[in-house]
Design an enzyme around this catalytic site. Structure first.
Site, PDB file in Angstrom:
ATOM      1  N   ASP A 175      50.176 -38.176  32.488  1.00  0.00           N
ATOM      2  CA  ASP A 175      50.517 -38.032  33.783  1.00  0.00           C
ATOM      3  C   ASP A 175      52.056 -37.318  34.335  1.00  0.00           C
ATOM      4  O   ASP A 175      52.635 -38.770  33.871  1.00  0.00           O
ATOM      5  CB  ASP A 175      50.092 -39.124  35.050  1.00  0.00           C
ATOM      6  CG  ASP A 175      49.624 -38.117  36.450  1.00  0.00           C
ATOM      7  OD1 ASP A 175      50.403 -37.579  36.675  1.00  0.00           O
ATOM      8  OD2 ASP A 175      48.374 -38.226  37.006  1.00  0.00           O
ATOM      9  N   ASP A 176      52.902 -36.314  34.756  1.00  0.00           N
ATOM     10  CA  ASP A 176      53.506 -36.421  35.041  1.00  0.00           C
ATOM     11  C   ASP A 176      54.405 -36.549  34.031  1.00  0.00           C
ATOM     12  O   ASP A 176      55.405 -37.099  33.707  1.00  0.00           O
ATOM     13  CB  ASP A 176      54.732 -37.859  35.922  1.00  0.00           C
ATOM     14  CG  ASP A 176      53.742 -36.825  37.281  1.00  0.00           C
ATOM     15  OD1 ASP A 176      53.082 -35.706  37.540  1.00  0.00           O
ATOM     16  OD2 ASP A 176      54.417 -37.245  38.287  1.00  0.00           O
ATOM     17  N   CYS A 185      49.041 -31.308  39.057  1.00  0.00           N
ATOM     18  CA  CYS A 185      47.998 -32.266  38.841  1.00  0.00           C
ATOM     19  C   CYS A 185      46.204 -31.342  38.930  1.00  0.00           C
ATOM     20  O   CYS A 185      45.641 -32.111  38.257  1.00  0.00           O
ATOM     21  CB  CYS A 185      48.226 -33.821  38.796  1.00  0.00           C
ATOM     22  SG  CYS A 185      47.483 -34.582  40.585  1.00  0.00           S
ATOM     23  N   ARG A 224      44.059 -30.023  36.264  1.00  0.00           N
ATOM     24  CA  ARG A 224      42.979 -31.148  35.131  1.00  0.00           C
ATOM     25  C   ARG A 224      41.221 -29.814  35.573  1.00  0.00           C
ATOM     26  O   ARG A 224      40.450 -30.073  35.023  1.00  0.00           O
ATOM     27  CB  ARG A 224      42.397 -32.162  36.171  1.00  0.00           C
ATOM     28  CG  ARG A 224      43.742 -33.136  35.781  1.00  0.00           C
ATOM     29  CD  ARG A 224      43.740 -34.309  36.981  1.00  0.00           C
ATOM     30  NE  ARG A 224      45.260 -34.749  36.704  1.00  0.00           N
ATOM     31  CZ  ARG A 224      45.753 -36.033  35.578  1.00  0.00           C
ATOM     32  NH1 ARG A 224      44.267 -36.503  35.116  1.00  0.00           N
ATOM     33  NH2 ARG A 224      46.469 -36.700  35.509  1.00  0.00           N
ATOM     34  N   LYS A 250      41.644 -41.017  35.489  1.00  0.00           N
ATOM     35  CA  LYS A 250      42.031 -40.049  36.708  1.00  0.00           C
ATOM     36  C   LYS A 250      41.081 -39.425  37.045  1.00  0.00           C
ATOM     37  O   LYS A 250      40.681 -38.548  36.116  1.00  0.00           O
ATOM     38  CB  LYS A 250      43.675 -40.074  36.994  1.00  0.00           C
ATOM     39  CG  LYS A 250      44.248 -38.837  37.880  1.00  0.00           C
ATOM     40  CD  LYS A 250      45.265 -38.275  38.183  1.00  0.00           C
ATOM     41  CE  LYS A 250      45.696 -38.073  39.358  1.00  0.00           C
ATOM     42  NZ  LYS A 250      47.647 -37.536  39.087  1.00  0.00           N
ATOM     43  N   HIS A 285      40.950 -37.523  40.080  1.00  0.00           N
ATOM     44  CA  HIS A 285      41.546 -36.587  41.515  1.00  0.00           C
ATOM     45  C   HIS A 285      41.082 -34.841  41.526  1.00  0.00           C
ATOM     46  O   HIS A 285      41.921 -33.793  41.789  1.00  0.00           O
ATOM     47  CB  HIS A 285      42.858 -37.011  41.433  1.00  0.00           C
ATOM     48  CG  HIS A 285      44.157 -36.547  42.429  1.00  0.00           C
ATOM     49  ND1 HIS A 285      45.690 -35.656  42.106  1.00  0.00           N
ATOM     50  CD2 HIS A 285      43.666 -36.103  44.145  1.00  0.00           C
ATOM     51  CE1 HIS A 285      46.128 -36.266  43.594  1.00  0.00           C
ATOM     52  NE2 HIS A 285      44.889 -36.146  44.210  1.00  0.00           N
ATOM     53  N   HIS A 328      52.350 -41.397  35.827  1.00  0.00           N
ATOM     54  CA  HIS A 328      52.881 -41.172  37.152  1.00  0.00           C
ATOM     55  C   HIS A 328      53.706 -42.182  37.601  1.00  0.00           C
ATOM     56  O   HIS A 328      53.238 -43.369  37.158  1.00  0.00           O
ATOM     57  CB  HIS A 328      51.730 -40.541  37.692  1.00  0.00           C
ATOM     58  CG  HIS A 328      51.993 -39.790  39.636  1.00  0.00           C
ATOM     59  ND1 HIS A 328      52.501 -41.022  40.657  1.00  0.00           N
ATOM     60  CD2 HIS A 328      51.444 -39.415  39.941  1.00  0.00           C
ATOM     61  CE1 HIS A 328      52.412 -40.204  41.325  1.00  0.00           C
ATOM     62  NE2 HIS A 328      51.755 -38.882  41.091  1.00  0.00           N
ATOM     63  N   ASP A 356      49.707 -33.312  31.817  1.00  0.00           N
ATOM     64  CA  ASP A 356      48.910 -32.170  33.433  1.00  0.00           C
ATOM     65  C   ASP A 356      50.328 -31.146  33.859  1.00  0.00           C
ATOM     66  O   ASP A 356      49.866 -31.127  34.713  1.00  0.00           O
ATOM     67  CB  ASP A 356      48.357 -33.034  34.321  1.00  0.00           C
ATOM     68  CG  ASP A 356      49.348 -34.322  35.575  1.00  0.00           C
ATOM     69  OD1 ASP A 356      50.352 -34.239  34.847  1.00  0.00           O
ATOM     70  OD2 ASP A 356      48.329 -34.491  36.382  1.00  0.00           O
ATOM     71  N   ASN A 357      51.383 -31.835  33.789  1.00  0.00           N
ATOM     72  CA  ASN A 357      52.135 -31.136  33.987  1.00  0.00           C
ATOM     73  C   ASN A 357      53.644 -31.167  33.692  1.00  0.00           C
ATOM     74  O   ASN A 357      53.392 -31.894  32.991  1.00  0.00           O
ATOM     75  CB  ASN A 357      52.461 -30.833  35.748  1.00  0.00           C
ATOM     76  CG  ASN A 357      51.794 -31.833  36.514  1.00  0.00           C
ATOM     77  OD1 ASN A 357      51.135 -32.835  37.466  1.00  0.00           O
ATOM     78  ND2 ASN A 357      53.022 -33.202  36.781  1.00  0.00           N
ATOM     79  N   LYS A 384      58.487 -30.391  37.898  1.00  0.00           N
ATOM     80  CA  LYS A 384      56.979 -30.587  39.133  1.00  0.00           C
ATOM     81  C   LYS A 384      56.819 -29.306  40.077  1.00  0.00           C
ATOM     82  O   LYS A 384      57.462 -30.028  40.201  1.00  0.00           O
ATOM     83  CB  LYS A 384      55.231 -31.665  38.376  1.00  0.00           C
ATOM     84  CG  LYS A 384      55.203 -32.132  39.006  1.00  0.00           C
ATOM     85  CD  LYS A 384      54.477 -33.433  39.388  1.00  0.00           C
ATOM     86  CE  LYS A 384      53.333 -34.065  40.634  1.00  0.00           C
ATOM     87  NZ  LYS A 384      53.210 -34.950  40.507  1.00  0.00           N
TER      88      LYS A 384
END
Length: 741
Positions: free
Chosen positions: A43-44, A81, A85, A139, A141, A232, A338-339, A399
C-alpha cells in the site's frame, strides 16, 4: 402438501430400501491443473522502494522472488487504492464498475458508487468456480464505509464477493499495533500479545490458511491475496528495523533520488540515459533545510524503510512456508503496489499522523521532542512529501496524480514451474486490469468479459507484444491516455474549465521518466490522443467528469449508516463501533448518558471509550468518582466529579459542547446534577485509529488511570446512549477522509 423433488434422481425410490435403487453423484474431479496464485499487494509503496528496483531499503524476500522470476518496469495501476484493488480483482476499468474514487462516497452517478457493481464477477468468484480455495488476508477497502458495522450488511464484504475466508481490515488504513480486525463477517479483537504487530499477524493467518488448504484440499489449488497495511501510514515497526536506516538516509532525498536512478540503470529496470524528473513543486532542496528539519525528516524516512523491511520479512515467512509445503514452485506470485508513494504527510511529515488526519498538524519543534516514539504504539508516523518524491524515483508527482509517480507500480512475478526466466526484466506496457485475465489464461479458465488482456505470453517471451494498445486514466479531474508508446497527460485544477487544462505529450519509448514535453512539436498527435481520451471516457463510464470536493459531495445528501443517526444506543456485549462510522470522534456536540441499574458503591469500570493510547476520550467510574478524559496529540484533559457517584438506579454521563474554533467544554452530569466542568482545547473527528466500545476500553487504553480494559459490571450497566446535538460539518469529515488518501 405435495413437494416435488427439486432435482432429478437417477436412482429408484420404492416404499422400502429393498425396493429402491440408490444413486450417488460422481466424485468431484481434482482441481484444475493451474498453479496456486499468491497476489501480494503493498500500500502506497513507491516504484523505487524495492531493493530490486534500486532502493537502499532491504527487501530480500521480494528481491529473491525477482531473482527467480521477472520484474515488470512498465506496469501501471490507478492513483488510488480502492480503484486499483477493484481493477485487479475484476479486470475492468474502475469507472466502468462503480469505483471512480474511494469506497467512502457515492456521488449519485454510476461511475462512483463506493463499491464494485454487484453484477461484475470478481476473480475469487471465478477461481472458486474452477475449484480454487480463495482467501484474503489484509486490506479490503471495497465496501462502502457505512456498511462496515458489526452487523454489516455483508454483501460487499470479501465473503460476499467470492472469498472463502477473510481476515484483515475493511477500511483504508489501520493501526499496526491495535488494528480494527474482522474475520469472515464479524469483528474480532487483536491478540493481546505484548509484541503484536499486524504484518506479523497477517503472515501468520496466511500461513494458516494455506497450510489448512494443502492438508484438507489436496489436489486443489488456492488463490491467496495478501494485502499488507504496509506501507500506508501509520508507519509502525519494531525499532530494530528502523534505527539502522538513520545513517542511511541522512544524505537526504536529493542524493537518494540520484543514487536510486543510478542503481536502476545498473539493474536494468531503467534504460541508459533515463533522466530524473524535476523536483516536485513545493519540495525544498535537502541542503536548503535547517538542521532540525533534516533530523526530523531522516527519522521519519527511517520509519518508512523499517516498516517496509519488516513487511518483507513477514512475506519471507509465508514464502518459506510455501516451500516447506512443497507449493512454492507451482505458485504464481505477484508482488505490486496499489499506487505510487503518498504525499499525505505534507511538507513536514508527522511523528503522530493522527494530527494531520484530524486536521491539526504539529510544528517541527514539537515533533522533535517525540523522536523516540516513532514507529511505536504512540508514534504512528508519516514521512514528508519529499521522501514520497524519492520513493517514486525517477518520476514526477505522487499518489492521486495520473503522472507516473501516481500510476507506475513495481511488479515482481515469480512462478518457477511456469516461468523459465530467472532475474529477467520485462518492458511491455501492462496495467492492473490485465492481471485477472492473465491469471485466468494461465489456469485455462473460460474467459469472461474484461477490459484487460492476458500478459501471460510475456512470461516466456521477452519480445511478446504488450497485451493492449491503449489505456486511459482519470482521477479528481487529472487525465491521461497511453496509446502505442505515446502518452498525453494533464493535471487539473479544481474549478478550472476542463477545456483550459494544459496537456503534455511524451514519447514513452525514448523518454522513460516522461521528462520531455513534445506537445509543441507534435500538436496533431496530441490532438488525436485527447480525442482518444474522450472516446475511452465515454466507453468506460468516466463521465461526467467531477472535480467537486469531497466536502461538496458529502453536503449534497444526508450521511448513510451510523453517521446519519442522531442517537446511538449501545449495550455491554455490543460489537465494536469502527472509526469508519464517523461517530467516534469529538467533532460535534453530543450528550452521553450511561444508565445504571442497582449500582453498588464499589461498582466501577469504563462506561464508554473511544480511541486508544494515541488519543481518544473515555468516561469511567473509579474509586467512587465519575471521570472523563480527552487525549489528543499528547494533550490530556481530565475532568473528575466533585462528589461521589450515586448508587442504585441512576444515570451518569457528560455533555460535550463544541465551539466553532474546534475547542469544547465538557460538563460531567450525574443524577441530573452538574458535578464537573473542563475545557478541551482541540477536538477532532480522528483521535486515533481505534473506534468506540461500551462498557470497556479494549486493546490499547485511552487512560493510564486504570489497567487493562477495566470493564464495568455488565449486570449493572444497562445501556450507553449517544445523542448527537449537532451535525458534523462536511468540511471536517472530508478533511478526515481525504487526509488519509
Amino acid at each position: 402438501m405435495h413437494n416435488p423433488r427439486p432435482h432429478p434422481f437417477p436412482g429408484r425410490i420404492g416404499r422400502t430400501v429393498a425396493e429402491s435403487t440408490p444413486w450417488w453423484p460422481a466424485a468431484a474431479p481434482d482441481g484444475p491443473a493451474g498453479p496456486n496464485v499468491l497476489a501480494v499487494v503493498l500500500d502506497d509503496t513507491g516504484w523505487a522502494d524495492f531493493g530490486c528496483f534500486g532502493s537502499e531499503i532491504h527487501t530480500p524476500t521480494i528481491d529473491a522472488l525477482a531473482g527467480r522470476g521477472l520484474r515488470y518496469t512498465d506496469f501501471h495501476v490507478t492513483p488510488l487504492c480502492s480503484p486499483t484493488r477493484a481493477a485487479l480483482l475484476t479486470g475492468r476499468n474502475h469507472h466502468a464498475i462503480g469505483m471512480r474514487f474511494l469506497a467512502d462516497t457515492d456521488t449519485g452517478f454510476p461511475n462512483s458508487r463506493g463499491r464494485v457493481d454487484p453484477d461484475v464477477p470478481m476473480l475469487p468468484e471465478l477461481l472458486r468456480a474452477q475449484g480454487y480455495g480463495t482467501y484474503l488476508v489484509g486490506k479490503w477497502h471495497l465496501a462502502p464505509l457505512h456498511e462496515v458495522t458489526p452487523a454489516g450488511p455483508h454483501h460487499n464484504w470479501p465473503l460476499g464477493r467470492g472469498f472463502d475466508r477473510f481476515y484483515g481490515f475493511l477500511d483504508g488504513c489501520t493501526d499496526q499495533y491495535a488494528p480494527e480486525l474482522y474475520e469472515d463477517n464479524h469483528p474480532v479483537t487483536p491478540p493481546a500479545d505484548p509484541g503484536y504487530h499486524l504484518s506479523e499477524d497477517l503472515a501468520d493467518r496466511a500461513i494458516g490458511y494455506v497450510s489448512d488448504h494443502v492438508a484438507f484440499r489436496a489436489g486443489q489449488p488456492f488463490f491467496l491475496q495478501l494485502a499488507f497495511g504496509a506501507t500506508h501510514a501509520p508507519f509502525q515497526a519494531p525499532r530494530a528495523y528502523i534505527d539502522p536506516y538513520l545513517p542511511v538516509f541522512e544524505k537526504g532525498w536529493d542524493r537518494t533520488r540520484a543514487d536510486r536512478l543510478r542503481r536502476q540503470i545498473d539493474l536494468g529496470v531503467a534504460p541508459p540515459g533515463t533522466e530524473l524528473a524535476p523536483r516536485n513543486p513545493g519540495v525544498a532542496p535537502w541542503d536548503a533545510l535547517d538542521e532540525d528539519r533534516r533530523r526530523l525528516y531522516t527519522h521519519l524516512q527511517a520509519a518508512y524503510a523499517g516498516f517496509l523491511e519488516h513487511a518483507d520479512a513477514q512475506l519471507g515467512r509465508l514464502v518459506a512456508a510455501l516451500d516447506r509445503l512443497g507449493q512454492l514452485d507451482n505458485t504464481l506470485v505477484l508482488v505490486l503496489s496499489d499506487n505510487g508513494a503518498s504525499r499525505e504527510g505534507g511538507p513536514d511529515g508527522a511523528v503522530d499522523i493522527n494530527g494531520p488526519y484530524g486536521g491539526s498538524r504539529q510544528d517541527v519543534a514539537t515533533q522533535l521532542t517525540r523522536l523516540d516514539r516513532i514507529g511505536g504504539p504512540d508514534g504512528p508516523a508519516h514521512y514528508p512529501e519529499g521522501w514520497a518524491m524519492a520513493g517514486n524515483t525517477p518520476f514526477r508527482r505522487y499518489k492521486q496524480y495520473v503522472d507516473l509517480g501516481g500510476v507506475r507500480s513495481p511488479l515482481v512475478v515469480s512462478w518457477p514451474a511456469g516461468i523459465p526466466a530467472r532475474g529477467e526484466v520485462r518492458t511491455q506496457f501492462v496495467h492492473a486490469i490485465d492481471v485477472a485475465p492473465t491469471v485466468l489464461d494461465v489456469i485455462g479458465a473460460t474467459s469472461v468479459a474484461t477490459d484487460g488482456r492476458s500478459a501471460a505470453a510475456t512470461f516466456t517471451d521477452p519480445e511478446a507484444p504488450a497485451p493492449r494498445d491503449t489505456q486511459y486514466w482519470e482521477m479528481l479531474g487529472h487525465r491521461a491516455v497511453w496509446h502505442r508508446g505515446w502518452k498525453a497527460v494533464t493535471e487539473h485544477r479544481q474549478g478550472v474549465p476542463y477545456e483550459d487544462d494544459t496537456w503534455r505529450l511524451y514519447d514513452t519509448t525514448t523518454d522513460f521518466s516522461e521528462c520531455h514535453d513534445l506537445a509543441a512539436a507534435h500538436p496533431e498527435r496530441l490532438a488525436a490522443l485527447r480525442e482518444l481520451w474522450w472516446r475511452e471516457a465515454e466507453a468506460n463510464q468516466v463521465l461526467p467528469l467531477d472535480d467537486r470536493s469531497l466536502a461538496e459531495l458529502l453536503g449534497l445528501r444526508p450521511p448513510h449508516g451510523l453517521a446519519g443517526r442522531r442517537r446511538l444506543e449501545l449495550r455491554p456485549g455490543h460489537g465494536h463501533v469502527p472509526i469508519s462510522s464517523l461517530v467516534t470522534g469529538t467533532d460535534r456536540s453530543m450528550r452521553i448518558t450511561a444508565r445504571l441499574r442497582g449500582r453498588r458503591p464499589d461498582d466501577e469500570g469504563v462506561l464508554l471509550a473511544s480511541g486508544s493510547c494515541q488519543g481518544g476520550y473515555v468516561l469511567y467510574l473509579r474509586n467512587g468518582r465519575l471521570a472523563f478524559e480527552h487525549h489528543a496529540l499528547g494533550e490530556r484533559v481530565v475532568c473528575r466529579a466533585d462528589t461521589e457517584a450515586p448508587t442504585g438506579d441512576c444515570a451518569v454521563g457528560f455533555t460535550l459542547s463544541r465551539a466553532g474554533d474546534r475547542s469544547a467544554e465538557v460538563t460531567l452530569v450525574q443524577a441530573g446534577r452538574t458535578v464537573g466542568k473542563a475545557a478541551i482545547p482541540v477536538t477532532s473527528p480522528h483521535l486515533s485509529f481505534w473506534g468506540l466500545d461500551a462498557g470497556r476500553d479494549p486493546v490499547s487504553q485511552v487512560s493510564s488511570a486504570y489497567e487493562g480494559e477495566f470493564p464495568f459490571p455488565a449486570d449493572v450497566l444497562d445501556a450507553v446512549t449517544l445523542d448527537f446535538l449537532g451535525a458534523s460539518t462536511p468540511e471536517e469529515v472530508a478533511e478526515a477522509i481525504e487526509s488519509k488518501e
